[in-house]
Design a protein around this motif. Structure first.
Motif, short mmCIF file in Angstrom:
data_model
loop_
_atom_site.label_atom_id
_atom_site.label_comp_id
_atom_site.label_asym_id
_atom_site.label_seq_id
_atom_site.Cartn_x
_atom_site.Cartn_y
_atom_site.Cartn_z
N PRO A 242 0.80 -1.23 0.00
CA PRO A 242 0.00 0.00 0.00
C PRO A 242 0.83 1.29 0.00
CG PRO A 242 -0.89 -1.55 1.60
CD PRO A 242 0.39 -2.13 1.08
N ASP A 243 2.05 1.22 0.56
CA ASP A 243 2.90 2.43 0.60
C ASP A 243 3.67 2.65 -0.70
OD1 ASP A 243 4.86 0.50 0.69
OD2 ASP A 243 5.71 1.16 2.60
N GLY A 244 3.45 1.79 -1.69
CA GLY A 244 4.11 1.94 -2.99
C GLY A 244 5.38 1.12 -3.15
N SER A 245 5.87 0.53 -2.07
CA SER A 245 7.06 -0.31 -2.15
C SER A 245 6.67 -1.72 -2.62
CB SER A 245 7.76 -0.38 -0.79
OG SER A 245 6.93 -1.03 0.15
N ASP A 246 7.67 -2.52 -2.91
CA ASP A 246 7.45 -3.91 -3.34
C ASP A 246 7.95 -4.86 -2.27
OD1 ASP A 246 6.33 -3.27 -5.78
OD2 ASP A 246 8.25 -3.28 -6.82
N ARG A 247 7.21 -5.93 -2.03
CA ARG A 247 7.65 -7.00 -1.15
C ARG A 247 8.14 -8.14 -2.03
NH1 ARG A 247 5.23 -8.62 3.91
NH2 ARG A 247 6.18 -6.67 4.46
N TYR A 248 9.40 -8.52 -1.88
CA TYR A 248 9.97 -9.60 -2.67
C TYR A 248 9.64 -10.94 -2.01
CZ TYR A 248 12.35 -6.02 -5.25
OH TYR A 248 12.61 -4.93 -6.03
N VAL A 249 9.14 -11.87 -2.80
CA VAL A 249 8.76 -13.19 -2.28
C VAL A 249 9.21 -14.29 -3.24
CG1 VAL A 249 6.75 -12.36 -1.01
CG2 VAL A 249 6.47 -13.12 -3.35
N ILE A 250 9.35 -15.47 -2.69
CA ILE A 250 9.59 -16.67 -3.48
C ILE A 250 8.37 -17.57 -3.28
CG2 ILE A 250 11.03 -18.73 -3.78
CD1 ILE A 250 13.33 -17.08 -2.52
N ILE A 251 7.82 -18.04 -4.36
CA ILE A 251 6.69 -18.97 -4.31
C ILE A 251 7.22 -20.33 -4.73
CG2 ILE A 251 4.39 -19.52 -5.18
CD1 ILE A 251 4.13 -16.47 -5.80
N GLU A 252 7.13 -21.28 -3.81
CA GLU A 252 7.74 -22.60 -4.01
C GLU A 252 6.67 -23.68 -3.87
OE1 GLU A 252 10.43 -24.59 -0.89
OE2 GLU A 252 11.80 -23.62 -2.28
N PRO A 253 6.55 -24.58 -4.83
CA PRO A 253 5.54 -25.63 -4.72
C PRO A 253 5.95 -26.70 -3.70
CG PRO A 253 6.87 -25.99 -6.66
CD PRO A 253 7.31 -24.68 -6.08
N VAL A 254 4.96 -27.29 -3.05
CA VAL A 254 5.20 -28.43 -2.17
C VAL A 254 5.03 -29.67 -3.05
CG1 VAL A 254 4.38 -29.71 -0.16
CG2 VAL A 254 4.35 -27.20 -0.15
N LEU A 255 6.10 -30.47 -3.14
CA LEU A 255 6.10 -31.65 -4.01
C LEU A 255 6.03 -32.92 -3.19
CD1 LEU A 255 8.96 -30.51 -6.41
CD2 LEU A 255 6.50 -30.20 -6.72
N GLU A 256 5.53 -33.98 -3.80
CA GLU A 256 5.54 -35.29 -3.15
C GLU A 256 6.00 -36.34 -4.14
OE1 GLU A 256 1.61 -36.08 -1.75
OE2 GLU A 256 0.85 -36.57 -3.72
N LYS A 257 6.58 -37.41 -3.60
CA LYS A 257 7.02 -38.50 -4.46
C LYS A 257 5.80 -39.20 -5.04
CE LYS A 257 11.51 -39.64 -2.64
NZ LYS A 257 12.38 -40.71 -2.15
N ASN A 258 5.93 -39.56 -6.31
CA ASN A 258 4.84 -40.23 -7.03
C ASN A 258 5.33 -41.61 -7.46
OD1 ASN A 258 2.41 -40.67 -8.27
ND2 ASN A 258 2.82 -39.36 -10.02
N GLY A 259 5.66 -42.44 -6.47
CA GLY A 259 6.17 -43.78 -6.77
C GLY A 259 7.46 -43.71 -7.55
N ASP A 260 7.57 -44.51 -8.60
CA ASP A 260 8.77 -44.54 -9.43
C ASP A 260 8.73 -43.47 -10.53
OD1 ASP A 260 9.76 -46.65 -8.00
OD2 ASP A 260 8.91 -48.17 -9.34
N GLN A 261 7.64 -42.70 -10.58
CA GLN A 261 7.47 -41.72 -11.65
C GLN A 261 8.08 -40.36 -11.32
OE1 GLN A 261 3.29 -41.65 -12.39
NE2 GLN A 261 3.22 -43.78 -13.03
N GLY A 262 8.67 -40.19 -10.14
CA GLY A 262 9.31 -38.92 -9.80
C GLY A 262 8.48 -38.10 -8.84
N LEU A 263 8.47 -36.79 -9.04
CA LEU A 263 7.76 -35.87 -8.16
C LEU A 263 6.53 -35.31 -8.84
CD1 LEU A 263 10.82 -33.86 -6.82
CD2 LEU A 263 9.61 -35.69 -5.66
#
Length: 56
Positions: A12-33
């Motif tokens: 609201p004050d005109g500045s920027d908030r820097y963020v990282i958006i990171e997915p939560v991953l899970e193992k999918n058997g032998d097929q990876g994440l």
């Protein structure tokens, strides 16, 4: 979404908030994440254009 993203959220004050958006991953058997549809939002102090996030 499998890869993390760095972006800014305008404040609201005109500045920027820097963020990282990171997915939560899970193992999918032998097929990876697979994405769970859940995301972590991490506030950062650095105003960098690119960052390195090691895979876990």
């Amino acid at each position: 979404m499998i890869n993390p993203v760095q972006t800014t959220i305008p404040q609201p004050d005109g500045s920027d908030r820097y963020v990282i958006i990171e997915p939560v991953l899970e193992k999918n058997g032998d097929q990876g994440l697979r994405s769970t549809g859940v995301f972590k939002v991490i506030k950062t102090l650095l105003a960098t254009k690119r960052i390195y996030l090691p895979s876990r």
